[in-house]
Design an enzyme around this catalytic site. Structure first.
Site, PDB file in Angstrom:
ATOM      1  N   CYS A 112      -0.094  15.327 -39.669  1.00  0.00           N
ATOM      2  CA  CYS A 112       0.631  14.351 -40.489  1.00  0.00           C
ATOM      3  C   CYS A 112       1.276  14.984 -41.717  1.00  0.00           C
ATOM      4  O   CYS A 112       2.090  14.361 -42.382  1.00  0.00           O
ATOM      5  CB  CYS A 112      -0.306  13.235 -40.923  1.00  0.00           C
ATOM      6  N   HIS A 250       3.845   9.891 -46.199  1.00  0.00           N
ATOM      7  CA  HIS A 250       3.513   9.767 -44.775  1.00  0.00           C
ATOM      8  C   HIS A 250       3.077   8.329 -44.492  1.00  0.00           C
ATOM      9  O   HIS A 250       2.252   7.768 -45.207  1.00  0.00           O
ATOM     10  CB  HIS A 250       2.406  10.748 -44.406  1.00  0.00           C
ATOM     11  N   ASN A 280       2.201   4.855 -37.116  1.00  0.00           N
ATOM     12  CA  ASN A 280       2.057   6.208 -37.659  1.00  0.00           C
ATOM     13  C   ASN A 280       2.688   7.196 -36.677  1.00  0.00           C
ATOM     14  O   ASN A 280       2.181   7.368 -35.570  1.00  0.00           O
ATOM     15  CB  ASN A 280       0.558   6.480 -37.849  1.00  0.00           C
TER      16      ASN A 280
HETATM   17  C1  4VN Z   1      -3.796   9.686 -42.370  1.00  0.00           C
HETATM   18  C2  4VN Z   1      -4.536   8.523 -42.389  1.00  0.00           C
HETATM   19  C3  4VN Z   1      -4.888   7.855 -41.211  1.00  0.00           C
HETATM   20  C4  4VN Z   1      -5.660   6.616 -41.190  1.00  0.00           C
HETATM   21  C5  4VN Z   1      -6.984   6.596 -41.517  1.00  0.00           C
HETATM   22  C6  4VN Z   1      -7.710   5.434 -41.428  1.00  0.00           C
HETATM   23  C7  4VN Z   1      -7.106   4.270 -40.995  1.00  0.00           C
HETATM   24  C8  4VN Z   1      -5.105   5.435 -40.775  1.00  0.00           C
HETATM   25  C9  4VN Z   1      -9.240   3.098 -41.029  1.00  0.00           C
HETATM   26  C10 4VN Z   1      -9.792   1.788 -41.443  1.00  0.00           C
HETATM   27  C11 4VN Z   1      -9.309   0.669 -40.515  1.00  0.00           C
HETATM   28  C12 4VN Z   1      -7.792   0.635 -40.513  1.00  0.00           C
HETATM   29  C13 4VN Z   1      -7.216   1.963 -40.135  1.00  0.00           C
HETATM   30 CL1  4VN Z   1      -4.971   7.952 -43.909  1.00  0.00          CL
HETATM   31  C14 4VN Z   1      -4.498   8.418 -40.035  1.00  0.00           C
HETATM   32  C15 4VN Z   1      -3.799   9.582 -40.021  1.00  0.00           C
HETATM   33  C16 4VN Z   1      -3.429  10.177 -38.740  1.00  0.00           C
HETATM   34  O1  4VN Z   1      -2.100  10.404 -38.721  1.00  0.00           O
HETATM   35  C17 4VN Z   1      -3.422  10.214 -41.196  1.00  0.00           C
HETATM   36  N1  4VN Z   1      -5.811   4.305 -40.695  1.00  0.00           N
HETATM   37  N2  4VN Z   1      -7.796   3.090 -40.868  1.00  0.00           N
HETATM   38  C18 4VN Z   1      -9.915  -0.640 -40.992  1.00  0.00           C
HETATM   39  O2  4VN Z   1     -10.974  -1.009 -40.471  1.00  0.00           O
HETATM   40  O3  4VN Z   1      -9.372  -1.282 -41.903  1.00  0.00           O
END
Ligand code: 4VN
Length: 323
Positions: A112, A250, A280
């Site tokens: 990322c 990002h 994403n």
């Molecule tokens: C950067 C990030 C993420 C990412 C991490 C966590 C997340 C995206 C966790 C909690 C969930 C909702 C989704 Cl910060 C992913 C990448 C990969 O490119 C890079 N979402 N979440 C919830 O239960 O609320």
């Protein structure tokens, strides 16, 4: 300062749109859950395009927009974590397909943070004899998604973006940067484990194409490390957060971006997002947003902008660019 100008920007996404509601037809999830937790409403998913197809389209758009021919390029770098092959690289495929006979080409793998790391490396090349090059972020993440895992499948999308960079004598280009890698935390986000096997001992490690993410750890990493790299970059040139016109981050998750803005003490409207439409797209996301912001005039000449990538590796990186 590494001088360059962003001559053109471009992006492409596959035609096929998959909404949250469509995901909910075959997965135990809902538009309400996905949208409230991530800000995502839909993503674009390939039908028959590969990563190199998307990257080649972006390269062709950039050349057409700038009215340049491919042989005027000195280099092509593609940030990607979802290449068609281990070799050739996506950049090498693009170079061949557009006929950039004077360009050397290679991929950069930083998940990322791919767009930020790639743009940084391009700025170093432009400070030497290389006059003009393409920086592309291209991903087909849908092939790395386990469509039975609702914790990751809802997050990702496909797409590509890029910028055409050129040497300049103007006072524009990279004012400051901070690139950080935390390889000791790499287990928190992995995808595409390769098999390890040979004639002599047989299977050592089995292949596993899929994403595995410790969402809580990556989320906490992002909210802590992105403000840190932004501050670090700004401090090196005695700038403050207020000196930045637009923050192009990002697009991993709208809630993460909101909490970064808050931690950084900046108004949320300086942190535009488009994750609602694309999910994403890893190394492609910053370039897609940058192209949209240039097209609508939100980002324009004379501004100072900050780009920040964060995620797999784990990696984080910030660039302060004078447009
Ligand atoms: C950067 C990030 C993420 C990412 C991490 C966590 C997340 C995206 C966790 C909690 C969930 C909702 C989704 Cl910060 C992913 C990448 C990969 O490119 C890079 N979402 N979440 C919830 O239960 O609320």
């Amino acid at each position: 300062m590494e001088r360059f100008t962003i001559v053109e920007s471009a992006h492409v996404v596959p035609e096929r749109v998959v909404t949250n509601d469509e995901l909910a037809t075959f997965m135990d999830t809902s538009d309400e859950w996905i949208h409230s937790r991530t800000g995502i409403h839909q993503r674009h998913i390939v039908s028959n395009e590969s990563t190199s197809d998307l990257a080649t389209t972006v390269a062709e758009k950039l050349l057409a927009q700038a009215n340049l021919s491919a042989n005027q390029l000195d280099f092509i770098i593609v940030g990607t974590m979802s290449p068609d092959y281990l070799t050739p690289s996506v950049a090498q495929q693009v170079q061949g397909r557009i006929g950039a006979t004077n360009a050397f080409a290679f991929d950069l793998s930083a998940a990322c943070s791919g767009f930020v790391y790639t743009l940084s490396m391009a700025s170093k090349l432009l400070a030497t004899k290389y006059q003009r090059g393409l920086v592309i972020g291209a991903e087909v993440l849908s092939k790395l998604v386990d469509w039975k895992d609702r914790s990751t499948a809802v997050l990702f999308g496909d797409g590509a973006s890029g910028v055409l960079l050129q040497q300049t004598v103007e006072d524009t280009g990279l004012l400051a940067e901070a690139l950080k890698t935390y390889g000791d935390q790499s287990e928190f986000l992995t995808a595409g484990r390769q098999r390890n096997s040979n004639h002599f001992v047989g299977d050592i490690v089995a292949a596993d194409p899929y994403f595995h993410m410790n969402g809580r750890e990556v989320y906490n990493f992002a909210t802590r490390q992105v403000p840190a790299v932004l501050s670090q970059a700004l401090e090196t040139v005695q700038l403050t957060a207020n000196d930045i016109d637009v923050y192009v981050l990002h697009q991993a998750n709208a809630r993460i971006i909101a909490s970064i803005a808050k931690r950084f003490g900046q108004p949320i409207d300086k942190f535009p997002t488009n994750v609602v439409n694309y999910g994403n797209t890893s190394a492609a996301s910053i370039g897609i947003l940058l192209d949209e912001l240039r097209a609508t005039g939100v980002v324009h000449q004379g501004q100072k902008i900050a780009l920040a990538g964060f995620g797999g590796g784990l990696t984080a990186g910030a660039l302060i660019i004078q447009l």
